[in-house]
Design an enzyme around this catalytic site. Structure first.
Site, PDB file in Angstrom:
ATOM      1  N   ASP A 109      87.760  52.769 -16.502  1.00 18.46           N
ATOM      2  CA  ASP A 109      88.422  51.620 -15.875  1.00 18.46           C
ATOM      3  C   ASP A 109      88.326  50.493 -16.911  1.00 18.46           C
ATOM      4  O   ASP A 109      88.177  50.781 -18.112  1.00 18.46           O
ATOM      5  CB  ASP A 109      87.739  51.240 -14.551  1.00 18.46           C
ATOM      6  CG  ASP A 109      88.572  50.277 -13.705  1.00 18.46           C
ATOM      7  OD1 ASP A 109      89.541  50.714 -13.064  1.00 18.46           O
ATOM      8  OD2 ASP A 109      88.272  49.054 -13.690  1.00 18.46           O
ATOM      9  N   LYS A 150      83.449  54.184  -6.893  1.00 16.89           N
ATOM     10  CA  LYS A 150      83.645  53.334  -8.076  1.00 16.89           C
ATOM     11  C   LYS A 150      82.280  52.907  -8.594  1.00 16.89           C
ATOM     12  O   LYS A 150      81.341  52.770  -7.811  1.00 16.89           O
ATOM     13  CB  LYS A 150      84.441  52.080  -7.706  1.00 16.89           C
ATOM     14  CG  LYS A 150      85.094  51.388  -8.887  1.00 16.89           C
ATOM     15  CD  LYS A 150      86.446  52.007  -9.198  1.00 16.89           C
ATOM     16  CE  LYS A 150      87.086  51.443 -10.417  1.00 16.89           C
ATOM     17  NZ  LYS A 150      88.478  51.930 -10.564  1.00 16.89           N
TER      18      LYS A 150
HETATM   19  P1  NDP Z   1      91.324  47.948 -20.277  1.00 15.34           P
HETATM   20  O1  NDP Z   1      89.923  47.537 -20.437  1.00 15.34           O
HETATM   21  O2  NDP Z   1      91.869  49.010 -21.140  1.00 15.34           O
HETATM   22  O3  NDP Z   1      92.291  46.686 -20.412  1.00 15.34           O
HETATM   23  C1  NDP Z   1      92.169  45.595 -19.569  1.00 15.34           C
HETATM   24  C2  NDP Z   1      93.212  44.554 -19.960  1.00 15.34           C
HETATM   25  O4  NDP Z   1      93.250  43.540 -18.968  1.00 15.34           O
HETATM   26  C3  NDP Z   1      92.876  43.863 -21.273  1.00 15.34           C
HETATM   27  O5  NDP Z   1      94.049  43.447 -21.881  1.00 15.34           O
HETATM   28  C4  NDP Z   1      92.041  42.680 -20.782  1.00 15.34           C
HETATM   29  O6  NDP Z   1      92.020  41.594 -21.686  1.00 15.34           O
HETATM   30  C5  NDP Z   1      92.778  42.313 -19.525  1.00 15.34           C
HETATM   31  N1  NDP Z   1      91.850  41.681 -18.581  1.00 15.34           N
HETATM   32  C6  NDP Z   1      90.691  42.199 -18.102  1.00 15.34           C
HETATM   33  N2  NDP Z   1      90.081  41.335 -17.296  1.00 15.34           N
HETATM   34  C7  NDP Z   1      90.867  40.241 -17.273  1.00 15.34           C
HETATM   35  C8  NDP Z   1      90.762  39.004 -16.610  1.00 15.34           C
HETATM   36  N3  NDP Z   1      89.729  38.704 -15.823  1.00 15.34           N
HETATM   37  N4  NDP Z   1      91.779  38.123 -16.782  1.00 15.34           N
HETATM   38  C9  NDP Z   1      92.823  38.403 -17.597  1.00 15.34           C
HETATM   39  N5  NDP Z   1      92.969  39.578 -18.246  1.00 15.34           N
HETATM   40  C10 NDP Z   1      92.003  40.465 -18.088  1.00 15.34           C
HETATM   41  O7  NDP Z   1      91.460  48.349 -18.730  1.00 15.34           O
HETATM   42  P2  NDP Z   1      92.594  49.233 -18.035  1.00 15.34           P
HETATM   43  O8  NDP Z   1      93.893  49.054 -18.698  1.00 15.34           O
HETATM   44  O9  NDP Z   1      92.048  50.586 -17.855  1.00 15.34           O
HETATM   45  O10 NDP Z   1      92.626  48.555 -16.593  1.00 15.34           O
HETATM   46  C11 NDP Z   1      93.540  47.534 -16.228  1.00 15.34           C
HETATM   47  C12 NDP Z   1      93.711  47.513 -14.716  1.00 15.34           C
HETATM   48  O11 NDP Z   1      94.209  48.785 -14.283  1.00 15.34           O
HETATM   49  C13 NDP Z   1      92.431  47.293 -13.906  1.00 15.34           C
HETATM   50  O12 NDP Z   1      92.751  46.591 -12.734  1.00 15.34           O
HETATM   51  C14 NDP Z   1      92.000  48.708 -13.552  1.00 15.34           C
HETATM   52  O13 NDP Z   1      91.190  48.734 -12.404  1.00 15.34           O
HETATM   53  C15 NDP Z   1      93.352  49.335 -13.285  1.00 15.34           C
HETATM   54  N6  NDP Z   1      93.416  50.789 -13.341  1.00 15.34           N
HETATM   55  C16 NDP Z   1      93.008  51.488 -14.437  1.00 15.34           C
HETATM   56  C17 NDP Z   1      93.123  52.855 -14.464  1.00 15.34           C
HETATM   57  C18 NDP Z   1      92.807  53.656 -15.662  1.00 15.34           C
HETATM   58  O14 NDP Z   1      93.055  54.862 -15.644  1.00 15.34           O
HETATM   59  N7  NDP Z   1      92.273  53.092 -16.724  1.00 15.34           N
HETATM   60  C19 NDP Z   1      93.625  53.607 -13.298  1.00 15.34           C
HETATM   61  C20 NDP Z   1      94.106  52.771 -12.222  1.00 15.34           C
HETATM   62  C21 NDP Z   1      93.964  51.428 -12.265  1.00 15.34           C
HETATM   63  P3  NDP Z   1      90.739  41.370 -22.629  1.00 15.34           P
HETATM   64  O15 NDP Z   1      90.825  42.435 -23.676  1.00 15.34           O
HETATM   65  O16 NDP Z   1      90.893  39.997 -23.147  1.00 15.34           O
HETATM   66  O17 NDP Z   1      89.528  41.529 -21.747  1.00 15.34           O
HETATM   67  O1  2IT Z   2      91.330  52.722 -10.425  1.00 15.03           O
HETATM   68  C1  2IT Z   2      91.490  53.907 -10.765  1.00 15.03           C
HETATM   69  O2  2IT Z   2      92.192  54.679 -10.103  1.00 15.03           O
HETATM   70  C2  2IT Z   2      90.847  54.375 -11.992  1.00 15.03           C
HETATM   71  N1  2IT Z   2      90.211  53.583 -12.680  1.00 15.03           N
HETATM   72  C3  2IT Z   2      90.930  55.822 -12.379  1.00 15.03           C
HETATM   73  C4  2IT Z   2      89.941  56.642 -11.614  1.00 15.03           C
HETATM   74  C5  2IT Z   2      89.831  58.078 -12.052  1.00 15.03           C
HETATM   75  O3  2IT Z   2      88.943  58.733 -11.496  1.00 15.03           O
HETATM   76  O4  2IT Z   2      90.579  58.537 -12.907  1.00 15.03           O
END
Ligand code: NDP
Ligand code: 2IT
Length: 452
Positions: A171, A131
């Site tokens: 992420d 990561k």
């Molecule tokens: P994005 O940046 O697209 O969206 C994040 C969302 O979560 C936004 O709505 C943001 O609000 C909110 N958020 C972020 N930080 C906080 C906080 N501290 N408190 C409250 N709300 C918060 O990220 P993703 O959708 O990609 O990621 C969301 C989660 O999913 C994370 O935990 C990430 O690690 C996990 N994840 C993502 C993957 C991916 O493929 N993208 C894969 C697997 C897991 P705001 O806009 O106000 O910051």
């Molecule tokens: O937390 C996760 O699994 C991710 N942010 C996606 C990682 C990836 O390599 O697609």
């Protein structure tokens, strides 16, 4: 049942981890969540203890930290800190996302890298865990500022990654735009067009369904859990948190399957639409978040419903809950509210969204099904793995082909959770199942390599 001897082993193991990693609460939390299941599991398997497998797994192969210097639109010099945690490559090249958020620090990235090792193992694809990220805040930055930051970040990161070494992706704060800028910079620096990042746009080697994969996969995992109990998603009320990549595609799939999505959120608060967020309303949200980069509260002005500033959605009665925002977003009192309101199941789209105290409360309520993030959000990295395969083949698969693979991978993860997490009374502990199954494959590979 954990014996006194096992409890002593667990405590002394965790004390050692804490001693070696001071001031890293998120990392310690992630290790504890795994160790609570693995230490009892290996109690009668001395090889793991003799070879110090769990101790080795909790020590990253390496961590690179670096200075990222860039210039903002006003010509000011700005300095951030970049990281890449290369946790474990026993079963494949390091693989995992990059996070740009002001809260990024070594503890947060180590917890994410550690989780990633188990998650990637569960997918069945040959990927190790890593990561990275930076304490850069993309909010309020212009496109050009984000571009210059991404280029500066990749200038250093490019020395440490490669298609057979370490393959980053998105992420929090890193989506298609940032991956595009970083891939472009890597290609320019190395003069190589290769699958070094995933989550790329279709035009330069991305995979169909990768943007959707984490959210869709989370819903597929929910479907599997419910099907195992002869239930389905259709018609059920769903609370989703977040409004980013994972949350919006989770909502999209739920709506497609006939569920009613009643909440979404961002870091400032949540919206509650009791009439249900329709596909059209969701498209408006995606435009708001991805193009205009606005706030979720604007939804209420457009479509009605209610906005709750500074709150999370877990007080709203729902049958299914999908935390899709960030770590530790469901605490003990949130878990109690979900239970009081009759919630049937939780699938974790975000990484480690549930605090240890909340997990304990949920585990005391066996009717509440609960899939951990390493199982429920593995769809994202799984399709990243498929993107790597397509890049190696120099091919692009159709939407149906990728979706079909994703379905099979999630089904496989559910099967592993059932195999290793089912108790004598038939109750499935999805946390235990995911931890043990994820551990087994990585541990076997590490044993095969000898002492290193
Ligand atoms: P994005 O940046 O697209 O969206 C994040 C969302 O979560 C936004 O709505 C943001 O609000 C909110 N958020 C972020 N930080 C906080 C906080 N501290 N408190 C409250 N709300 C918060 O990220 P993703 O959708 O990609 O990621 C969301 C989660 O999913 C994370 O935990 C990430 O690690 C996990 N994840 C993502 C993957 C991916 O493929 N993208 C894969 C697997 C897991 P705001 O806009 O106000 O910051
Ligand atoms: O937390 C996760 O699994 C991710 N942010 C996606 C990682 C990836 O390599 O697609």
């Amino acid at each position: 049942m954990v014996s006194t001897h096992q409890a002593d082993d667990l405590n002394s193991f965790l004390a050692g981890v804490e001693r070696r990693n001071p001031g890293e609460p998120e990392f310690l939390q992630a290790v504890q969540e795994v160790a609570m299941d693995i230490i009892p599991y290996i109690a009668d398997k001395p090889i793991y203890k003799d070879l110090m497998i769990l101790e080795r797994m909790t020590e990253p192969d390496r961590i690179v930290t670096f200075r990222v210097v860039w210039e903002d639109d006003d010509g000011n010099v700005r300095v951030n800190r970049g990281f890449r945690v290369q946790q474990n490559n026993a079963i494949g090249p390091y693989k995992g996302g990059i996070r740009f958020h002001p809260t990024v620090n070594q503890s947060v990235l180590k917890f994410l890298a550690f989780e990633q090792v188990f998650k990637n193992s569960l997918t069945g694809l040959p990927m190790g865990g890593g990561k990275g990220g930076a304490d850069f805040n993309p909010k309020g930055k212009s496109d050009r500022e984000v571009m210059r930051f991404c280029q500066a970040f990749m200038t250093e990161l490019s020395k440490h990654i490669g298609p057979d070494t370490d393959v980053p992706a998105g992420d929090i704060g890193v989506g298609a735009r940032e991956v595009g800028y970083m891939f472009g910079q890597y290609k320019r620096l190395m003069n190589r067009f290769e699958g070094v990042l995933t989550g790329k746009a279709l035009e330069f080697g991305g995979s169909r369904i990768r943007p959707e994969a984490t959210g869709y996969g989370c819903v597929y995992m929910m479907e599997e859990m419910l099907a195992h109990h002869k239930e389905s998603i259709e018609g059920r009320s769903c609370a989703v948190s977040g409004s980013g990549n994972v949350a919006t595609y989770c909502a999209e799939k739920l709506i497609e399957l006939g569920a009613k999505v009643i909440t979404l959120s961002d870091s400032a608060g949540f919206i509650h639409d009791p009439s249900g967020i329709t596909h059209d309303k969701l498209m408006w949200i995606m435009e708001l978040k991805n193009k205009r980069r606005g706030r979720i509260e604007e939804y209420v002005r457009e479509f009605g419903g209610e906005y709750f500033e500074g709150e999370r959605p877990w007080n709203v009665p729902c049958e299914l809950a999908f935390p899709c925002a960030t770590q530790n977003e469901i605490d003990k009192s949130d878990a109690e509210k979900l239970i009081k309101n009759g919630c049937r199941a939780i699938a974790e789209g975000a990484n480690m969204p549930t605090t240890p105290e909340a997990i304990k409360v949920i585990q005391g309520k066996k009717e509440l099904l609960h899939s951990p993030s390493k199982a429920a959000n593995a769809g994202g990295v799984a399709v990243s793995g498929l993107e790597m395969s397509q890049n190696s083949l120099r091919l692009q698969w159709s939407r149906d082909e990728v979706d079909d693979h994703l379905h099979k991978i999630i089904r496989g993860i559910h099967d592993q959770c059932v195999e290793f997490g089912t108790a004598a009374d038939g109750h499935v502990d999805y946390f235990k199942g995911a931890n043990v199954a994820g551990f087994n494959k990585v541990a076997s590979a590490m044993i095969a390599y000898g002492v290193m």
